[in-house]
Scaffold this active site. Sequence first.
Site, mmCIF file in Angstrom:
data_model
loop_
_atom_site.group_PDB
_atom_site.id
_atom_site.type_symbol
_atom_site.label_atom_id
_atom_site.label_comp_id
_atom_site.label_asym_id
_atom_site.label_seq_id
_atom_site.Cartn_x
_atom_site.Cartn_y
_atom_site.Cartn_z
ATOM 1 N N THR A 1 39.600 82.125 -7.500
ATOM 2 C CA THR A 1 39.746 83.268 -9.031
ATOM 3 C C THR A 1 41.293 82.738 -8.982
ATOM 4 O O THR A 1 42.194 83.631 -8.377
ATOM 5 C CB THR A 1 40.013 84.634 -9.096
ATOM 6 O OG1 THR A 1 38.563 84.934 -8.461
ATOM 7 C CG2 THR A 1 40.214 85.702 -10.284
ATOM 8 N N LYS B 1 36.452 84.853 -16.020
ATOM 9 C CA LYS B 1 37.290 85.131 -15.381
ATOM 10 C C LYS B 1 38.148 86.126 -15.329
ATOM 11 O O LYS B 1 37.438 87.536 -15.219
ATOM 12 C CB LYS B 1 37.016 84.579 -13.557
ATOM 13 C CG LYS B 1 37.371 85.285 -12.408
ATOM 14 C CD LYS B 1 36.677 86.317 -11.594
ATOM 15 C CE LYS B 1 37.002 87.320 -10.531
ATOM 16 N NZ LYS B 1 35.399 87.558 -9.901
ATOM 17 N N LYS C 1 47.204 90.474 -8.476
ATOM 18 C CA LYS C 1 46.748 88.537 -8.827
ATOM 19 C C LYS C 1 46.207 88.779 -9.654
ATOM 20 O O LYS C 1 46.745 87.421 -10.756
ATOM 21 C CB LYS C 1 46.556 88.035 -7.272
ATOM 22 C CG LYS C 1 46.687 86.606 -7.158
ATOM 23 C CD LYS C 1 45.407 85.599 -7.667
ATOM 24 C CE LYS C 1 44.185 86.276 -6.801
ATOM 25 N NZ LYS C 1 42.695 85.397 -6.746
#
Length: 284
Positions: free
Chosen positions: A93, A168, A236
Site C-alpha cells: 500500500t 486502496k 503511513k
Amino acid sequence: MKVGFIGLGAMGAGMARNVAKAGYLAAVYNRTTAIAQTLAAELGVAVYDQPEALAATVDVVLLCVSADADVLAVVKAIATTIKPGAVVVDMSTVSSATAKQAAAILAEKQAAFLDAPVSGGVEGAKNGTLAMMVGGDSNVLERVRPVLATMATRIVHIGATGSGQATKAVNQIMCAGINQAVTEALAFAQAQGLPMGKVIDVISGGAAGNWFLDHRGKTMTNGSFAPGFKLALHHKDLRICQSMAAQTATSMPLTDMTVTAYEQLMADGFGDEDISALYRLKKP
Ligand code: NAP
C-alpha cells in the site's frame, strides 16, 4: 509463467504460499535473508540474496513491502536486471504517485507494472481470499490474472496506473472510521459491564456487523493486540490519504482524528501492535 516474490512479511508469506500451491512460484527474496531461506526450504523454490538476482530469472515479480521508499528502492534495483516483457505487480500500500514513478522506471526497460494493493488482512493473505484493486494496462492484468487469482478471490481493474492505490486509500479511510466506531462501541459495552462475548456475537449478526468486529472484537476486549495490521502501517496509509485529500480540499475529520490517535499510540511504543490497539485510548 515463472513467478518471483519479494517481501515475505505478515502479508507476503501467506500470499507466496498460495502462489506456490498453484505451482507458479519459482523464487523468493526477503531483505532479512533468513526468512526467505526458511520459506524457500518449506516451498521448494529458489532463494536469492539480492532482488536483482531474482528479477533476472522470472517473468512476473510480485512485490509486497512496507512503504513508498521501499517500493521505489526495490523497483530501481530490479529494473537493472528485469527481462523485457516481464510484469511487476506491487501489492504494497503506497501512494498513486509512487505507482506512477515505479511504472515509468520499468517502462524504460520494456517491463510492465500494475499497482495491485489488497484488502482482507493477514487472514485473507493466508486463505487466498483477498480483494485486489488494480491500476495499469488491463491486457497486462489479464495475462497475470491466473497468478493473482491464487491470492485473491476478487480482482477488479479500476483504471490507469495509480488508480489501484487511490482505491486502496478509499479503503483505508473507511477502515479508520470502522476502527473508531468498533473500539468506541466496545469500550462503552465494557464500561456497561456487559458480557463481551455475547455482545460481539449478537451484534456481528445484525446491521452493525463487520469484518473488523468479527476478527478483532474479542481479541481487543481481552487486551490482545498482536498484528494483524500494524498500526504504524495504517498511520503511513492515512498520511498518504491526507496528502491526496489536501490536493482536492476534501475534509476528512475521522481520518485526521485517527492519525492523531495513532501518533499518540506510536509515541507510547504501540506502533507494532494491531490497529485495534486504538482500543487502549477508548477503554475507561
Ligand atoms: P510487514 O510484516 O512489516 O512486512 C514488510 C515486508 O517488507 C518485510 O518482508 C520486509 O523485509 C520488507 N521490506 C520493507 N522494506 C524493505 C526494503 N526497503 N527492501 C526490501 N524489503 C523491504 O508488513 P505487512 O503487514 O506484510 O505489509 C506489507 C504491505 O502490505 C504494506 O504496504 C501494508 O500497508 C500492506 N497491507 C498490509 C495488510 C495487513 O493486514 N498487514 C493488509 C493489506 C495491505 P524484512 O523482513 O527484512 O523486514
